[in-house]
Write a protein that holds these residues in place. Structure first.
Motif, PDB file in Angstrom:
ATOM      1  N   LEU A  78     -30.431 -87.994 -38.667  1.00  0.00           N
ATOM      2  CA  LEU A  78     -32.196 -87.389 -38.176  1.00  0.00           C
ATOM      3  C   LEU A  78     -32.802 -88.550 -37.186  1.00  0.00           C
ATOM      4  N   GLY A  79     -32.596 -89.384 -38.402  1.00  0.00           N
ATOM      5  CA  GLY A  79     -33.970 -90.602 -38.375  1.00  0.00           C
ATOM      6  C   GLY A  79     -33.551 -91.256 -37.334  1.00  0.00           C
ATOM      7  N   GLY A  80     -32.874 -91.286 -36.320  1.00  0.00           N
ATOM      8  CA  GLY A  80     -32.121 -91.766 -35.203  1.00  0.00           C
ATOM      9  C   GLY A  80     -32.616 -91.142 -34.005  1.00  0.00           C
ATOM     10  N   PHE A  81     -32.230 -89.311 -33.870  1.00  0.00           N
ATOM     11  CA  PHE A  81     -32.733 -88.544 -33.235  1.00  0.00           C
ATOM     12  C   PHE A  81     -34.509 -88.713 -33.334  1.00  0.00           C
ATOM     13  N   LEU A  85     -36.838 -88.053 -29.415  1.00  0.00           N
ATOM     14  CA  LEU A  85     -37.243 -88.217 -29.334  1.00  0.00           C
ATOM     15  C   LEU A  85     -38.741 -88.549 -28.634  1.00  0.00           C
ATOM     16  N   ALA A  86     -38.865 -89.567 -29.745  1.00  0.00           N
ATOM     17  CA  ALA A  86     -40.510 -90.619 -29.712  1.00  0.00           C
ATOM     18  C   ALA A  86     -40.520 -90.426 -28.787  1.00  0.00           C
ATOM     19  N   ARG A  91     -43.083 -92.411 -23.742  1.00  0.00           N
ATOM     20  CA  ARG A  91     -42.930 -93.008 -21.729  1.00  0.00           C
ATOM     21  C   ARG A  91     -43.376 -91.894 -21.213  1.00  0.00           C
ATOM     22  N   GLY A  92     -43.682 -90.209 -21.377  1.00  0.00           N
ATOM     23  CA  GLY A  92     -44.129 -89.344 -20.852  1.00  0.00           C
ATOM     24  C   GLY A  92     -43.033 -88.527 -20.142  1.00  0.00           C
ATOM     25  N   ASP A  93     -41.547 -88.959 -20.162  1.00  0.00           N
ATOM     26  CA  ASP A  93     -40.347 -88.075 -19.341  1.00  0.00           C
ATOM     27  C   ASP A  93     -39.617 -86.181 -19.407  1.00  0.00           C
ATOM     28  N   ALA A  94     -39.813 -85.790 -18.537  1.00  0.00           N
ATOM     29  CA  ALA A  94     -39.944 -84.527 -18.981  1.00  0.00           C
ATOM     30  C   ALA A  94     -38.886 -84.137 -19.131  1.00  0.00           C
ATOM     31  N   VAL A  95     -37.406 -84.450 -20.395  1.00  0.00           N
ATOM     32  CA  VAL A  95     -36.389 -84.346 -20.248  1.00  0.00           C
ATOM     33  C   VAL A  95     -36.717 -83.393 -21.818  1.00  0.00           C
ATOM     34  N   SER A  96     -35.864 -81.978 -20.854  1.00  0.00           N
ATOM     35  CA  SER A  96     -34.865 -80.679 -22.115  1.00  0.00           C
ATOM     36  C   SER A  96     -34.849 -81.188 -23.420  1.00  0.00           C
ATOM     37  N   CYS A  99     -31.331 -80.380 -28.602  1.00  0.00           N
ATOM     38  CA  CYS A  99     -30.780 -80.633 -29.678  1.00  0.00           C
ATOM     39  C   CYS A  99     -29.779 -79.255 -30.889  1.00  0.00           C
ATOM     40  N   PHE A 100     -30.642 -77.841 -29.683  1.00  0.00           N
ATOM     41  CA  PHE A 100     -29.411 -76.484 -29.765  1.00  0.00           C
ATOM     42  C   PHE A 100     -28.956 -76.138 -28.858  1.00  0.00           C
ATOM     43  N   GLY A 101     -28.554 -76.681 -27.753  1.00  0.00           N
ATOM     44  CA  GLY A 101     -28.244 -76.594 -27.270  1.00  0.00           C
ATOM     45  C   GLY A 101     -29.077 -75.921 -25.518  1.00  0.00           C
ATOM     46  N   ALA A 102     -29.420 -74.650 -25.094  1.00  0.00           N
ATOM     47  CA  ALA A 102     -29.690 -74.978 -23.709  1.00  0.00           C
ATOM     48  C   ALA A 102     -31.119 -74.450 -23.549  1.00  0.00           C
ATOM     49  N   SER A 103     -31.642 -74.975 -24.375  1.00  0.00           N
ATOM     50  CA  SER A 103     -33.333 -74.933 -24.343  1.00  0.00           C
ATOM     51  C   SER A 103     -33.973 -75.855 -22.853  1.00  0.00           C
ATOM     52  N   ASN A 104     -34.914 -75.428 -22.687  1.00  0.00           N
ATOM     53  CA  ASN A 104     -35.168 -75.803 -21.491  1.00  0.00           C
ATOM     54  C   ASN A 104     -36.306 -76.871 -21.827  1.00  0.00           C
ATOM     55  N   THR A 105     -37.014 -76.671 -22.466  1.00  0.00           N
ATOM     56  CA  THR A 105     -38.449 -77.244 -23.151  1.00  0.00           C
ATOM     57  C   THR A 105     -38.538 -78.304 -23.465  1.00  0.00           C
ATOM     58  N   PRO A 106     -39.032 -79.146 -22.356  1.00  0.00           N
ATOM     59  CA  PRO A 106     -39.734 -80.734 -22.846  1.00  0.00           C
ATOM     60  C   PRO A 106     -39.263 -81.258 -24.188  1.00  0.00           C
ATOM     61  N   VAL A 107     -38.943 -82.163 -24.348  1.00  0.00           N
ATOM     62  CA  VAL A 107     -39.302 -83.229 -25.623  1.00  0.00           C
ATOM     63  C   VAL A 107     -40.975 -83.125 -25.724  1.00  0.00           C
ATOM     64  N   GLY A 108     -41.138 -82.868 -26.826  1.00  0.00           N
ATOM     65  CA  GLY A 108     -43.264 -82.452 -26.978  1.00  0.00           C
ATOM     66  C   GLY A 108     -43.120 -83.076 -28.777  1.00  0.00           C
ATOM     67  N   ALA A 109     -44.229 -83.203 -28.940  1.00  0.00           N
ATOM     68  CA  ALA A 109     -45.211 -83.619 -30.598  1.00  0.00           C
ATOM     69  C   ALA A 109     -44.596 -82.505 -31.452  1.00  0.00           C
ATOM     70  N   ALA A 110     -43.937 -81.233 -30.430  1.00  0.00           N
ATOM     71  CA  ALA A 110     -43.355 -80.574 -32.137  1.00  0.00           C
ATOM     72  C   ALA A 110     -42.099 -80.198 -32.143  1.00  0.00           C
ATOM     73  N   HIS A 111     -41.161 -80.900 -31.470  1.00  0.00           N
ATOM     74  CA  HIS A 111     -39.461 -81.272 -31.522  1.00  0.00           C
ATOM     75  C   HIS A 111     -40.219 -82.854 -32.864  1.00  0.00           C
ATOM     76  N   LEU A 112     -41.070 -83.379 -33.095  1.00  0.00           N
ATOM     77  CA  LEU A 112     -41.258 -84.716 -33.555  1.00  0.00           C
ATOM     78  C   LEU A 112     -41.627 -84.153 -35.206  1.00  0.00           C
ATOM     79  N   VAL A 113     -42.642 -83.187 -34.681  1.00  0.00           N
ATOM     80  CA  VAL A 113     -42.975 -82.598 -35.858  1.00  0.00           C
ATOM     81  C   VAL A 113     -41.918 -81.346 -37.154  1.00  0.00           C
ATOM     82  N   ARG A 114     -41.084 -80.565 -35.840  1.00  0.00           N
ATOM     83  CA  ARG A 114     -39.904 -80.532 -36.591  1.00  0.00           C
ATOM     84  C   ARG A 114     -38.924 -81.264 -37.118  1.00  0.00           C
TER      85      ARG A 114
END
Length: 184
Positions: A78-81, A85-86, A91-96, A99-114
């Motif tokens: 999880l530390g590596g993940f 993500l960070a 970098r500001g890349d819009a990468v989906s 983590c759990f399959g087919a999500s199209n949500t771009p990586v953001g601060a919420a993923h870091l919080v999770r």
């Protein structure tokens, strides 16, 4: 408390692995996402994707049968993940986030919080295990903690959906990229 914390992460890792390996399309999407995370093309193929999935499964199993080793493995994974993500978010890349399959949500601060919450759960469980090693819990409490931990794990895997229900819109562009553009 330890058993509940472990079950949160066991369910998260198991569902993450399952969602990536559930068929050819999810697996190929995951391979593509690894490339977008900045891995060299020579690395970001099926062997790396299979290795990540195997590490998720192994960490989940270890959390059940060898809690100390499982906690260490899950913390490293999880530390590596979280670092990955960070890096993408910074970098500001819009990468989906796949983590759990087919999500199209771009990586953001919420993923870091999770991920920060998951790391905190692992540490809390490990500390509780150490502190309460000599204090047995009634069997019903252990079962209840495991059930609540598993339910919490399912909720964590639906993180993007929960944020949507709470009215938090998914980021169109990650925050650092938006900040960089506004400065120019």
């Amino acid at each position: 408390m330890d058993i509940g914390c472990r079950w949160v992460v066991v369910v998260v890792l198991a569902l993450a692995a399952l969602s990536k390996a559930w068929g050819r399309r999810p697996f190929e999407d995951f391979i593509q996402t690894l490339g977008l995370f900045g891995f060299p093309r020579s690395w970001a193929g099926a062997p790396l994707a299979a290795g990540v999935i195997a590490a998720e499964v192994l960490s989940a199993l270890l959390l059940l049968v060898a809690p100390r080793e499982g906690t260490v493995a899950a913390l490293v994974l999880l530390g590596g993940f979280t670092v990955g993500l960070a890096r993408v978010w910074r970098r500001g890349d819009a990468v989906s986030c796949r983590c759990f399959g087919a999500s199209n949500t771009p990586v953001g601060a919420a993923h870091l919080v999770r991920n920060g919450l998951l790391l905190s759960v692992l540490v809390t469980g490990g500390l509780a295990r150490q502190a309460g090693a000599a204090v047995p819990s009634p069997e019903w409490m252990t079962v209840l903690a495991g059930v609540f931990g598993a339910l919490a794990g399912v909720l964590v895997t639906r993180w993007d959906d929960l944020l949507f229900l709470l009215g938090t819109p998914p980021p169109a562009v990650s925050a650092p990229a938006a900040l960089k553009k506004s400065r120019h």
